[in-house]
Scaffold this active site. Structure first.
Site, PDB file in Angstrom:
ATOM      1  N   LEU A  40       0.871  -1.171   0.000  1.00 42.02           N
ATOM      2  CA  LEU A  40       0.000   0.000   0.000  1.00 42.02           C
ATOM      3  C   LEU A  40       0.908   1.222   0.000  1.00 42.02           C
ATOM      4  CD1 LEU A  40      -2.900  -0.571   2.591  1.00 42.02           C
ATOM      5  CD2 LEU A  40      -3.150  -0.036   0.168  1.00 42.02           C
ATOM      6  N   ASP A  41       0.557   2.240  -0.776  1.00 43.00           N
ATOM      7  CA  ASP A  41       1.346   3.471  -0.775  1.00 43.00           C
ATOM      8  C   ASP A  41       1.425   4.040   0.638  1.00 43.00           C
ATOM      9  OD1 ASP A  41       1.641   3.326  -3.521  1.00 43.00           O
ATOM     10  OD2 ASP A  41      -0.125   4.556  -3.920  1.00 43.00           O
ATOM     11  N   PRO A  42       2.514   4.744   0.978  1.00 39.94           N
ATOM     12  CA  PRO A  42       2.602   5.362   2.307  1.00 39.94           C
ATOM     13  C   PRO A  42       1.396   6.232   2.643  1.00 39.94           C
ATOM     14  CG  PRO A  42       4.738   5.440   1.241  1.00 39.94           C
ATOM     15  CD  PRO A  42       3.767   4.902   0.210  1.00 39.94           C
ATOM     16  N   ALA A 101      -1.632   5.751   1.803  1.00 40.48           N
ATOM     17  CA  ALA A 101      -2.851   4.955   1.936  1.00 40.48           C
ATOM     18  C   ALA A 101      -2.985   4.332   3.323  1.00 40.48           C
ATOM     19  CB  ALA A 101      -2.881   3.867   0.878  1.00 40.48           C
ATOM     20  N   ARG A 152      -4.145   5.213  -8.264  1.00 42.91           N
ATOM     21  CA  ARG A 152      -3.608   6.525  -8.658  1.00 42.91           C
ATOM     22  C   ARG A 152      -3.706   6.725 -10.169  1.00 42.91           C
ATOM     23  NH1 ARG A 152       2.236   6.834  -7.003  1.00 42.91           N
ATOM     24  NH2 ARG A 152       2.156   4.567  -6.756  1.00 42.91           N
TER      25      ARG A 152
END
EC number: 5.4.99.25
Length: 302
Positions: A47-49, A51, A182
């Site tokens: 997961l992106d930071p 998120a 994104r």
């Protein structure tokens, strides 16, 4: 003064972590692993930071199915800001372009959303962990190099507009493995003619955990400090096998399977199967071909 070393132990199971914003998936894994004192751990896809939300963490024997969860269907809620594109396609990047946002209503947006549903071709963000020449794209982007992000085919099952009050909207997305939300938001912004980026992102579920009971890192630490048994905070490995047909083997055949031997039986169901003993203990995963040949793939030591 000598500091005492942490004693790590074998721990088998799956932790449904509610990842906080501002931390990488690997950092979240390492914090949880230290708290649980687990010898071996892995996560099931980053997961992106920015998120938050469900990040299944696998420990011990459950790490053998982490790759399967990586390929699972996932669902997200995305908070979107229209009118601005960024270098990262989210709020953490530098602004690239600002454009006026047209007058929109839910009916107009709903009419355009189907362009992004189904099997679609999607260009990955340049700030992503995808590797090119053995190096993550984000490493090249941070050095200021020109990055030609790959275009890949992904599957988007559903997109629901939850809220619209320009310049903000909220989307609920259900998608297959490899889909970048994104990129999806960036592409929607171009369809709307104004650009867009993600302001906040939350992962709601990862199959087969569609109704997850998640723990935050703080809640995990508090539970362990209060004396909770670490095993009681994890789901058993078998919960991660819910999406596969179950195949029970008798003791003789199970012994052969555990030795990695192939078994033939035309009654076997074709495809990937979860193999169990007669008393319900998971023994591993296998693949059954059209001739009824069961080929062991992953063996569990439980």
């Amino acid at each position: 003064m000598l500091m005492s070393r942490i004693s790590y132990r074998r721990l088998d199971g799956i932790l449904l972590l509610d990842k906080p914003a501002g931390i990488s998936s690997n950092s979240a894994l390492q914090v949880a692993r230290r708290l649980l004192r687990a010898k071996k751990g892995g996560h099931t896809g980053s997961l992106d930071p920015l998120a938050t939300g469900l990040l299944p963490l696998c420990f011990g024997e459950a790490t053998k199915i982490a790759g399967l969860l990586l390929d699972s269907t996932k669902a997200y809620d995305a908070d979107v800001l229209l009118g601005t594109t960024t270098t990262t396609d989210d709020a953490e990047g530098a602004v690239l372009l600002t454009r006026p946002v047209p007058t929109l209503d839910a009916e107009m947006v709903d009419a355009l959303i189907p362009q992004l549903i189904g099997r679609i071709r999607q260009r990955a963000p340049i700030y992503s962990a995808l590797k090119q020449g053995g190096e993550p794209l984000y490493a090249k982007a941070r050095r200021g190099e020109v990055v030609n992000a790959p275009v890949r085919e992904v599957e988007v099952h559903a997109i629901e507009l939850l809220f619209l009050a320009t310049p903000r909207l909220q989307l609920r997305v259900t998608c297959g493995s490899g889909t970048y939300i994104r990129s999806l938001v960036r592409d929607l912004g171009e369809i709307l003619g104004c650009g867009a980026h993600i302001n906040a992102l939350r992962r709601r579920w990862v199959a087969p955990f569609q109704i997850p009971k998640m723990l935050t890192l703080d809640a995990l630490e508090q539970a362990l400090s209060a004396g909770r048994d670490p095993d009681s905070l994890l789901l058993p490995l078998v919960e991660g096998l819910a999406g596969f047909p179950a195949l029970e083997l008798d003791a003789q055949r199970l012994a052969c399977f555990r030795l990695g031997q192939r078994l033939r039986d035309h009654s076997f169901q074709t495809g990937r199967v979860a193999v169990f003993s007669r008393d319900g203990i998971p023994a591993g995963l296998g693949e059954v071909d059209s001739e009824g040949l069961l080929v062991p793939q992953r063996l569990f030591n439980l």
